[in-house]
Design a protein around this motif. Sequence first.
Motif, short mmCIF file in Angstrom:
data_model
loop_
_atom_site.label_atom_id
_atom_site.label_comp_id
_atom_site.label_asym_id
_atom_site.label_seq_id
_atom_site.Cartn_x
_atom_site.Cartn_y
_atom_site.Cartn_z
N PHE A 30 1.55 27.32 7.52
CA PHE A 30 2.12 27.47 8.86
C PHE A 30 3.12 28.61 8.92
O PHE A 30 3.94 28.68 9.83
CB PHE A 30 2.77 26.15 9.29
CG PHE A 30 1.77 25.05 9.51
CD1 PHE A 30 1.19 24.85 10.76
CD2 PHE A 30 1.37 24.24 8.46
CE1 PHE A 30 0.24 23.85 10.95
CE2 PHE A 30 0.42 23.24 8.65
CZ PHE A 30 -0.14 23.04 9.90
N GLY A 31 3.05 29.49 7.92
CA GLY A 31 3.93 30.64 7.92
C GLY A 31 5.12 30.46 6.99
O GLY A 31 5.11 29.60 6.09
N SER A 32 6.14 31.26 7.21
CA SER A 32 7.31 31.25 6.34
C SER A 32 8.34 30.24 6.82
O SER A 32 8.60 30.14 8.02
CB SER A 32 7.96 32.63 6.30
OG SER A 32 7.05 33.61 5.83
N PRO A 33 8.96 29.51 5.90
CA PRO A 33 10.07 28.63 6.29
C PRO A 33 11.30 29.45 6.66
O PRO A 33 11.30 30.68 6.58
CB PRO A 33 10.29 27.78 5.04
CG PRO A 33 9.78 28.61 3.92
CD PRO A 33 8.65 29.43 4.47
N SER A 34 12.35 28.77 7.04
CA SER A 34 13.58 29.44 7.49
C SER A 34 14.18 30.34 6.42
O SER A 34 14.85 31.32 6.73
CB SER A 34 14.62 28.41 7.91
OG SER A 34 14.18 27.66 9.00
#
Length: 290
Positions: A30-34
């Motif tokens: 789902f992409g990059s975390p924070s």
Amino acid sequence: MTWKLGIIGGSGLYEIDGLKGEWVGIETNFGSPSDDLFIADLNGQEVVFLPRHGRGHKYTPSSINYRANIEALKRVGVTDIVSLSAVGSLKHRYAPEHFVIVDQFIDRTIARPKSFFDTGLVAHVSMAHPVCDRLVEMAYDAAIKTGVTVHKGGTYLAMEGPQFSTRAESELYRNWGCDVIGMTNMPEAKLAREAEIPYVTVAMVTDYDCWNEDHDNVDVTSVIKVLHHNSAAAKQLIKNLCEAVSGTQRTPSPHDFALDNAIITAPSARDPLMEQKLEVILRRVGANTK
């Protein structure tokens, strides 16, 4: 099974005496975390920190990639999540510098993806009891030992933000019986449930929102001032939690099995690309669960 605590909170929570670790970059489906994850050891207990807004506070509550954050923690084997969050108080009894161990939520956010599941693979998990009772007791005991005033139980109103409430909104939420108000714990709690990770919120009161005429209306300066005061207690709470579970075996929680009987899409109708995208979330139940 051994405990592996995931701590979601503000920058600096990982600055604890005796904590040794390293920042590890994680990419998710789902992409990059924070931010990178700080995977560490605290006196023999493994713990994983994730700055919710990124180091330096880069992301608004609405722009946080909540799905990537939760999937990243799942990827590295986190067994339980403790979320520490600044909140406003909607009742006199919850004063600034108090902690509230939340046990219910009302979700008023409108601009955030709230589920890992989507067209081609649908699931409906129960959120009747959105936090883990075991973690509530553990967090409460850990907070008591810090000396902070702590309340066990309370309803968290999750608003979209990033603006603070109008007075009319604040009074509405008080009339609903809500106890504290924040911007970040939804859909975080919902996604943790879908990922089968037990979750608890430690809400750190910074202000009285804008309903209390005996106090100034909330602003960033006042929030940060109280957050700095709460920081030492929050770090000690984390140390107390780690001490409580260190060297003990973790028994299963009902929330470890949240996807049992939750997936409704028939195996023959499932989208293979969705099954692949959800490989980490479906790790326990498998893609072909009926």
